[in-house]
Design a protein around this motif. Structure first.
Motif, mmCIF file in Angstrom:
data_model
loop_
_atom_site.group_PDB
_atom_site.id
_atom_site.type_symbol
_atom_site.label_atom_id
_atom_site.label_comp_id
_atom_site.label_asym_id
_atom_site.label_seq_id
_atom_site.Cartn_x
_atom_site.Cartn_y
_atom_site.Cartn_z
ATOM 1 N N GLU A 36 65.860 -10.393 29.328
ATOM 2 C CA GLU A 36 64.789 -11.055 28.578
ATOM 3 C C GLU A 36 64.321 -10.207 27.403
ATOM 4 N N LYS A 37 64.389 -8.901 27.541
ATOM 5 C CA LYS A 37 63.937 -7.988 26.480
ATOM 6 C C LYS A 37 65.007 -7.742 25.427
ATOM 7 N N CYS A 38 66.265 -7.622 25.834
ATOM 8 C CA CYS A 38 67.299 -7.093 24.944
ATOM 9 C C CYS A 38 68.322 -8.096 24.423
ATOM 10 N N LEU A 39 68.324 -9.334 24.911
ATOM 11 C CA LEU A 39 69.276 -10.300 24.372
ATOM 12 C C LEU A 39 68.832 -10.733 22.985
ATOM 13 N N SER A 40 69.771 -10.837 22.081
ATOM 14 C CA SER A 40 69.436 -11.199 20.708
ATOM 15 C C SER A 40 69.630 -12.694 20.480
ATOM 16 N N LEU A 41 68.915 -13.488 21.243
ATOM 17 C CA LEU A 41 68.916 -14.927 21.035
ATOM 18 C C LEU A 41 67.669 -15.280 20.238
ATOM 19 N N ASN A 42 67.731 -16.353 19.479
ATOM 20 C CA ASN A 42 66.665 -16.669 18.538
ATOM 21 C C ASN A 42 65.486 -17.409 19.152
ATOM 22 N N GLY A 43 65.691 -18.080 20.252
ATOM 23 C CA GLY A 43 64.625 -18.885 20.838
ATOM 24 C C GLY A 43 63.941 -18.186 21.984
ATOM 25 N N THR A 44 63.376 -18.995 22.864
ATOM 26 C CA THR A 44 62.749 -18.491 24.072
ATOM 27 C C THR A 44 63.835 -18.308 25.120
ATOM 28 N N VAL A 45 63.949 -17.103 25.647
ATOM 29 C CA VAL A 45 65.004 -16.784 26.602
ATOM 30 C C VAL A 45 64.432 -16.804 28.022
ATOM 31 N N GLN A 53 75.637 -15.505 40.390
ATOM 32 C CA GLN A 53 75.576 -16.254 39.144
ATOM 33 C C GLN A 53 74.398 -15.801 38.278
ATOM 34 N N ILE A 54 74.652 -15.789 36.987
ATOM 35 C CA ILE A 54 73.616 -15.522 36.005
ATOM 36 C C ILE A 54 73.538 -16.741 35.097
ATOM 37 N N ARG A 55 72.337 -17.239 34.908
ATOM 38 C CA ARG A 55 72.118 -18.390 34.030
ATOM 39 C C ARG A 55 71.084 -17.967 32.982
ATOM 40 N N ILE A 56 71.469 -18.074 31.725
ATOM 41 C CA ILE A 56 70.595 -17.711 30.617
ATOM 42 C C ILE A 56 70.373 -18.958 29.771
ATOM 43 N N THR A 57 69.112 -19.297 29.553
ATOM 44 C CA THR A 57 68.799 -20.427 28.689
ATOM 45 C C THR A 57 68.114 -19.920 27.430
ATOM 46 N N ASP A 58 68.461 -20.537 26.335
ATOM 47 C CA ASP A 58 67.915 -20.195 25.021
ATOM 48 C C ASP A 58 67.381 -21.492 24.417
ATOM 49 N N THR A 59 66.068 -21.580 24.262
ATOM 50 C CA THR A 59 65.432 -22.782 23.747
ATOM 51 C C THR A 59 64.715 -22.464 22.440
ATOM 52 N N ASP A 60 65.010 -23.241 21.423
ATOM 53 C CA ASP A 60 64.322 -23.107 20.143
ATOM 54 C C ASP A 60 63.970 -24.512 19.668
ATOM 55 N N ASN A 61 62.725 -24.920 19.909
ATOM 56 C CA ASN A 61 62.288 -26.276 19.562
ATOM 57 C C ASN A 61 62.234 -26.510 18.064
ATOM 58 N N ASP A 62 62.088 -25.451 17.268
ATOM 59 C CA ASP A 62 62.033 -25.608 15.814
ATOM 60 C C ASP A 62 63.327 -26.174 15.245
ATOM 61 N N VAL A 63 64.446 -25.844 15.847
ATOM 62 C CA VAL A 63 65.742 -26.331 15.359
ATOM 63 C C VAL A 63 66.416 -27.249 16.380
#
Length: 149
Positions: A36-45, A53-63
């Motif tokens: 959560e701290k170090c991933l370089s995703l643009n939205g909310t991680v 299993q690892i599940r990562i979600t990246d949400t950016d409502n602006d786009v």
């Protein structure tokens, strides 16, 4: 009496050796925090982790983007230029990005096409190596599937 001392010393050493290893829960908590701290995703991680299993979600409502990445800790082989590398032939990706719907397994050789920006930033010393080490440790807790042959 000497045999009793030897047995007690042996048990003490075994206990000491085992007491320094991280538990499954400690490893999961640590990985979740670091992702959560170090991933370089643009939205909310958001990160969901268990031993298999690892599940990562990246949400950016602006786009209007929602992406979900799913992979097993045992599929991770290392990091190349900050990006996670996989042993497996496939990983799961679903969501919507730039008007394109994804809901399929993807060939790991095409990871750069879909994981643009999915890197681990060096926000802490040696964090990339430490995350890979923790993922490999977590993979040891996943039960192996028994095969007949």
């Amino acid at each position: 009496m000497k045999a009793l001392k030897t047995v007690v010393l042996f048990l003490a050493l075994v206990y000491t050796g085992n007491s320094f290893g991280q538990t499954k829960e400690e490893t999961i908590t640590w990985l979740k925090e670091k992702f959560e701290k170090c991933l370089s995703l643009n939205g909310t991680v958001q990160v969901s982790i268990n031993e298999c299993q690892i599940r990562i979600t990246d949400t950016d409502n602006d786009v209007n983007r929602y992406m979900e990445y799913s992979f097993a800790p045992s599929d991770v082989s290392g990091i190349y230029r900050g990006a996670i590398e996989f042993n497996a032939k496939t990983f799961y990706i679903s969501g919507r990005m730039m008007g394109v719907d994804y809901d399929k397994y993807q060939d790991a050789s095409k990871i750069s096409d879909y994981f643009a920006g999915f890197t681990i930033e060096n926000k802490e010393e040696n964090i990339q190596v430490r995350i890979i080490t923790a993922l490999k440790h977590l993979a040891t807790f996943c039960p192996k599937k028994k095969q007949t042959f």
